[in-house]
Design a protein around this motif. Structure first.
Motif, PDB file in Angstrom:
ATOM      1  N   ALA A 151      -6.236  -7.138   6.386  1.00 23.38           N
ATOM      2  CA  ALA A 151      -4.823  -6.996   6.034  1.00 23.38           C
ATOM      3  C   ALA A 151      -4.504  -7.769   4.756  1.00 23.38           C
ATOM      4  CB  ALA A 151      -3.948  -7.463   7.188  1.00 23.38           C
ATOM      5  N   SER A 152      -5.053  -8.972   4.600  1.00 21.25           N
ATOM      6  CA  SER A 152      -4.754  -9.751   3.392  1.00 21.25           C
ATOM      7  C   SER A 152      -5.379  -9.128   2.140  1.00 21.25           C
ATOM      8  CB  SER A 152      -5.173 -11.213   3.562  1.00 21.25           C
ATOM      9  OG  SER A 152      -6.536 -11.313   3.833  1.00 21.25           O
ATOM     10  N   GLN A 153      -6.543  -8.504   2.267  1.00 21.18           N
ATOM     11  CA  GLN A 153      -7.131  -7.793   1.121  1.00 21.18           C
ATOM     12  C   GLN A 153      -6.268  -6.581   0.762  1.00 21.18           C
ATOM     13  OE1 GLN A 153     -10.944  -7.094   2.933  1.00 21.18           O
ATOM     14  NE2 GLN A 153     -11.952  -8.708   1.750  1.00 21.18           N
ATOM     15  N   ALA A 154      -5.786  -5.889   1.772  1.00 20.43           N
ATOM     16  CA  ALA A 154      -4.973  -4.697   1.530  1.00 20.43           C
ATOM     17  C   ALA A 154      -3.667  -5.029   0.828  1.00 20.43           C
ATOM     18  CB  ALA A 154      -4.697  -3.978   2.850  1.00 20.43           C
ATOM     19  N   ILE A 155      -3.019  -6.143   1.215  1.00 17.88           N
ATOM     20  CA  ILE A 155      -1.732  -6.442   0.583  1.00 17.88           C
ATOM     21  C   ILE A 155      -1.924  -6.826  -0.881  1.00 17.88           C
ATOM     22  CG2 ILE A 155      -1.466  -8.890   1.212  1.00 17.88           C
ATOM     23  CD1 ILE A 155       1.207  -6.105   1.014  1.00 17.88           C
ATOM     24  N   VAL A 156      -3.019  -7.483  -1.199  1.00 20.05           N
ATOM     25  CA  VAL A 156      -3.292  -7.806  -2.600  1.00 20.05           C
ATOM     26  C   VAL A 156      -3.502  -6.511  -3.383  1.00 20.05           C
ATOM     27  CG1 VAL A 156      -4.972  -8.864  -4.171  1.00 20.05           C
ATOM     28  CG2 VAL A 156      -4.163 -10.133  -2.152  1.00 20.05           C
ATOM     29  N   ARG A 157      -4.323  -5.595  -2.847  1.00 19.32           N
ATOM     30  CA  ARG A 157      -4.568  -4.313  -3.523  1.00 19.32           C
ATOM     31  C   ARG A 157      -3.271  -3.524  -3.689  1.00 19.32           C
ATOM     32  NH1 ARG A 157      -4.605   0.244  -1.386  1.00 19.32           N
ATOM     33  NH2 ARG A 157      -5.120  -0.484   0.710  1.00 19.32           N
ATOM     34  N   GLU A 158      -2.462  -3.461  -2.646  1.00 21.48           N
ATOM     35  CA  GLU A 158      -1.210  -2.694  -2.730  1.00 21.48           C
ATOM     36  C   GLU A 158      -0.272  -3.262  -3.796  1.00 21.48           C
ATOM     37  OE1 GLU A 158      -0.207   0.113  -1.433  1.00 21.48           O
ATOM     38  OE2 GLU A 158      -1.787   0.488   0.019  1.00 21.48           O
ATOM     39  N   CYS A 159      -0.188  -4.585  -3.903  1.00 23.06           N
ATOM     40  CA  CYS A 159       0.659  -5.191  -4.936  1.00 23.06           C
ATOM     41  C   CYS A 159       0.117  -4.889  -6.335  1.00 23.06           C
ATOM     42  CB  CYS A 159       0.766  -6.700  -4.723  1.00 23.06           C
ATOM     43  SG  CYS A 159       1.794  -7.161  -3.326  1.00 23.06           S
TER      44      CYS A 159
END
Length: 155
Positions: A36-44
């Motif tokens: 989840a933390s990798q995904a939020i960085v990518r999405e931003c």
């Protein structure tokens, strides 16, 4: 993801997909193999061309929707980032004073948990929607909320 600094929160006007036209924080689906933390960085990075630094998970949302598949969302907050928030085809960034968050332009559930998150609390929220109207809700704040956390989307 909600980036907070100097009494303001970075929000977006969503230009595509679920919630198009609404104001929210950047986010999206977790790709296979991502945390989840990798995904939020990518999405931003995709939505605003910024990289949040040290995102902290502050909650989970579980949505039962009448017109789209159910959604499970991890909510993060950060106070630092690299880059300059930049409009993209997906989102227009908008720095907003915390006491002026436009809840009337957001999903109805946000007013039930986001003020507490912006005040430093953690939570777990469950909402049942009929189109855009809440039919049922259950929101738990504080350390007991962490026991209810589990995952497939980020915001």
């Amino acid at each position: 993801m909600f980036i907070v600094r100097d009494g303001e929160v970075l929000l977006i006007e969503k230009l595509t997909g679920i919630g198009q036209g609404k104001v929210n924080g950047p986010g999206g689906k977790i790709d296979p193999g991502e945390t989840a933390s990798q995904a939020i960085v990518r999405e931003c990075q995709e939505e605003l061309h910024i990289t949040p630094l040290n995102p902290v998970k502050v909650g989970e949302l579980h949505f039962a929707m009448s017109d789209i598949p159910d959604i499970h969302c991890h909510v993060f907050i950060a106070s630092e980032f690299e880059g300059e928030p930049t409009p993209t085809r997906e989102a227009n960034p908008m720095w907003t004073p915390i006491d002026e968050v436009p809840y009337e332009k957001m999903w109805e559930d946000d007013r039930h948990w986001l003020p507490q998150v912006l005040n430093g609390d953690i939570f777990n929220g469950r909402f049942q929607f009929e189109k855009e109207e809440i039919l049922w809700q259950d929101v738990v704040f504080g350390e007991t909320a962490r026991d209810l956390w589990s995952g497939d989307r980020v915001c």
